[in-house]
Design an enzyme around this catalytic site. Structure first.
Site, PDB file in Angstrom:
ATOM      1  N   SER A  47       0.807  -0.919  -0.038  1.00 17.85           N
ATOM      2  CA  SER A  47      -0.198  -0.118  -0.030  1.00 17.85           C
ATOM      3  C   SER A  47       0.923   1.143  -0.154  1.00 17.85           C
ATOM      4  CB  SER A  47      -0.971  -0.131   1.255  1.00 17.85           C
ATOM      5  OG  SER A  47      -0.148   0.220   2.291  1.00 17.85           O
ATOM      6  N   LYS A  48       0.121   2.355   0.075  1.00 20.85           N
ATOM      7  CA  LYS A  48       1.026   3.654   0.024  1.00 20.85           C
ATOM      8  C   LYS A  48       2.039   3.900   1.081  1.00 20.85           C
ATOM      9  CE  LYS A  48      -2.491   6.395  -2.297  1.00 20.85           C
ATOM     10  NZ  LYS A  48      -3.879   6.553  -2.080  1.00 20.85           N
ATOM     11  N   ARG A  49       1.750   2.994   2.175  1.00 23.23           N
ATOM     12  CA  ARG A  49       2.718   3.405   3.318  1.00 23.23           C
ATOM     13  C   ARG A  49       4.149   2.724   2.859  1.00 23.23           C
ATOM     14  NH1 ARG A  49       2.261  -0.478   7.344  1.00 23.23           N
ATOM     15  NH2 ARG A  49       1.106  -1.956   6.125  1.00 23.23           N
ATOM     16  N   HIS A  50       4.003   1.768   1.960  1.00 22.61           N
ATOM     17  CA  HIS A  50       5.211   1.236   1.555  1.00 22.61           C
ATOM     18  C   HIS A  50       5.865   2.134   0.371  1.00 22.61           C
ATOM     19  CE1 HIS A  50       3.150  -2.458   2.918  1.00 22.61           C
ATOM     20  NE2 HIS A  50       4.037  -2.418   3.525  1.00 22.61           N
ATOM     21  N   GLY A  51       5.339   3.286   0.088  1.00 23.95           N
ATOM     22  CA  GLY A  51       6.144   4.165  -0.910  1.00 23.95           C
ATOM     23  C   GLY A  51       5.103   4.258  -2.368  1.00 23.95           C
TER      24      GLY A  51
END
Ligand code: GLU
Length: 482
Positions: free
Chosen positions: A253-257
């Site tokens: 997800s966006k959390r990972h970049g």
């Protein structure tokens, strides 16, 4: 032989194309091309509130950029169009009527509130939430009464009893018990076909032979198979690939970049690198090679060989592949790509000599991981972008280095040794002799002074591109640093 392999990529145009979906598209594309089949693009825009034309256009642009060119689709048309679900409503209506007439679906008037209460109750008892069938056997009178109050029903599919079996090309034999599946909605109260229903209609009418999609749809497949059975159609062959996980093993997800294809593109990843990276997430070519052209992927790809375990996203590997493809690019092509990044960085490249720029591209190749880094490196060739990095400043404080640079400045100001491409070696070698400093002793301060950095492309290639005047100017600036 005319191939009957037909696959589709069916995105909902409700946002950007995610790399997870791009990988699904790639698997479909490779499977189709490997079998000389057809790759269909179908836009699943039945959610009118969330679907937008701009998202559809962006998805198509990203797919094209990635080289996943479809054979039939909303823009190209084809024998089984239209290819946007919002334009197929009359088809769905007709088939929904048929199921209703045959008693295979029924009208349901349950309110959202009731369904929510039911869900909570079931969950609190540790049960899987499913519709309890309350409207399954409403009488004609009850239905007429509800409708007379202006209520619009949903249509639910009557789920029968028994096991649902299918063979998945990645997971093997799959078996679901229909007892766990509640009567599901096939037409929403606004008259719009629900995903499972529209998907089955389209896959059948578009003669899709194989449905390749993410494992997140595995629970939809038994419902879809029930619909095929109700309509006496044979289902396609299914393949559900595992989804990409982040390094912490939670869904990517966006959390990972960055997750959107367009973000990678803006950052300066090449489509070749992204294709190559995505295919290796779950598939290993028989040759074990790490770098594969699209042509080679098409030749060797096998959906059965896709791993059942979830792949882990690794940006370092993607960057490594990107550096590889950057190095592979002919300088003139790379220049073209770099120009667009430079413009974004407001570096005026239009007046710059093209041949000079090609030479710069050639030496930068070795250093770039993503194209957008060009700003960082190329800035050193443009006076208005030039500055000394902190590390360079520190290095330039050392008395010994300053002495070296003073000698270099004197030599350059008096009579310059040949500073040409051919003479590069001799230029640095001559300098080494004349200032009486060897290797790093000369290179480190010289690099810091004339490039403003402590790292970068080979000095021997950089200096001729900087030119004597600029070097003199920067040596003076470096010596003025306090
Ligand atoms: N529109 C669905 C999605 O984007 C398609 C699923 C399918 O391939 O059936 O997830």
């Amino acid at each position: 032989m005319i191939s009957t392999i037909r696959v589709r990529f069916a995105p909902a145009p409700t946002g950007l194309l995610h790399i997870g979906n791009a990988r699904t598209a790639l698997f479909n594309f490779l499977f189709a091309k490997h079998h000389q089949g057809t790759f269909v693009l179908r836009i699943e825009d039945t959610d009118l509130e969330r679907s937008t034309d701009s998202s559809m256009d962006q998805i198509m642009e990203d797919l094209r950029w990635l080289g996943m060119i479809w054979d039939e689709g909303p823009d190209l048309g084809g024998p089984y169009g239209p290819y946007r679900q919002s334009q197929r409503l009359s088809i769905y209506r007709q088939l929904a009527d048929q199921l209703f007439q045959e008693g295979k679906s029924y009208k349901c008037f349950c309110s959202e509130e009731r369904l929510e209460r039911l869900r909570k109750e079931q969950l609190s008892k540790g049960k899987m939430p499913r519709y309890d069938g309350r409207c399954r056997s409403l009488s004609q009178e009850e239905i007429a009464k509800m409708e007379s109050t202006g209520l619009h029903p949903v249509f639910r599919f009557r789920v029968g009893r028994g096991p649902i079996l299918f063979e998945d090309l990645i997971h093997g034999k799959m078996s679901f018990d229909s007892a766990g599946i509640g009567d599901f909605i096939i037409v929403r109260s606004d008259g719009m076909a629900a995903y499972n229903f529209a998907c089955v209609m389209d896959d059948h009418l578009m003669q899709i032979s194989h449905v390749i999609r993410g494992e997140d749809h595995l629970s939809n497949t038994p419902r879809q198979i029930l619909l095929y059975q109700a309509l006496s159609w044979s289902p396609p062959t299914f393949a559900h690939h595992p989804l990409i996980l982040g390094p912490d093993r939670s869904p990517l997800s966006k959390r990972h970049g960055a997750t959107a294809v367009s973000q990678y593109r803006e950052e300066g990843f090449l489509p070749e690198a992204l294709q190559n990276y995505l295919v290796l997430l779950g598939w290993t070519p028989p040759s074990g090679e790490e770098t594969l052209s699209l042509k080679k992927m098409v030749e060797d790809f096998s959906i059965q060989a896709v791993s059942r375990s979830a792949p882990i996203y690794n940006r370092k590997k993607l960057e490594w592949l990107n550096s590889f493809y950057i190095r592979e690019k002919p300088a003139a092509q790379l220049t073209e790509m770099l120009i667009s990044h430079l413009r974004k960085a407001s570096i005026q490249v239009d007046q710059v000599d093209r041949q000079w720029l090609d030479q710069v591209s050639e030496i930068l190749k070795e250093n770039l991981t993503v194209l957008s880094q060009v700003e960082e490196y190329l800035g050193l060739f443009f006076d208005d972008k030039f500055y000394f990095e902190e590390k360079a400043k520190t290095l330039l404080q050392e008395a010994d280095h300053r002495e070296t640079l003073r000698s270099v400045l004197n030599i350059l100001s008096e009579d310059s040794p040949a500073l040409s491409q051919e003479g590069q070696d001799s230029f640095l070698t001559q300098l080494e002799k004349r200032v009486n400093r060897k290797g790093k002793e000369l290179y480190a301060p010289l690099r810091a002074a004339v490039t403003g950095k402590t790292k970068g492309p080979e000095l021997v290639k950089t200096l001729p591109l900087l030119g004597r005047e600029r070097m003199i100017k920067r040596l003076k600036m470096a010596l003025e640093l306090s």
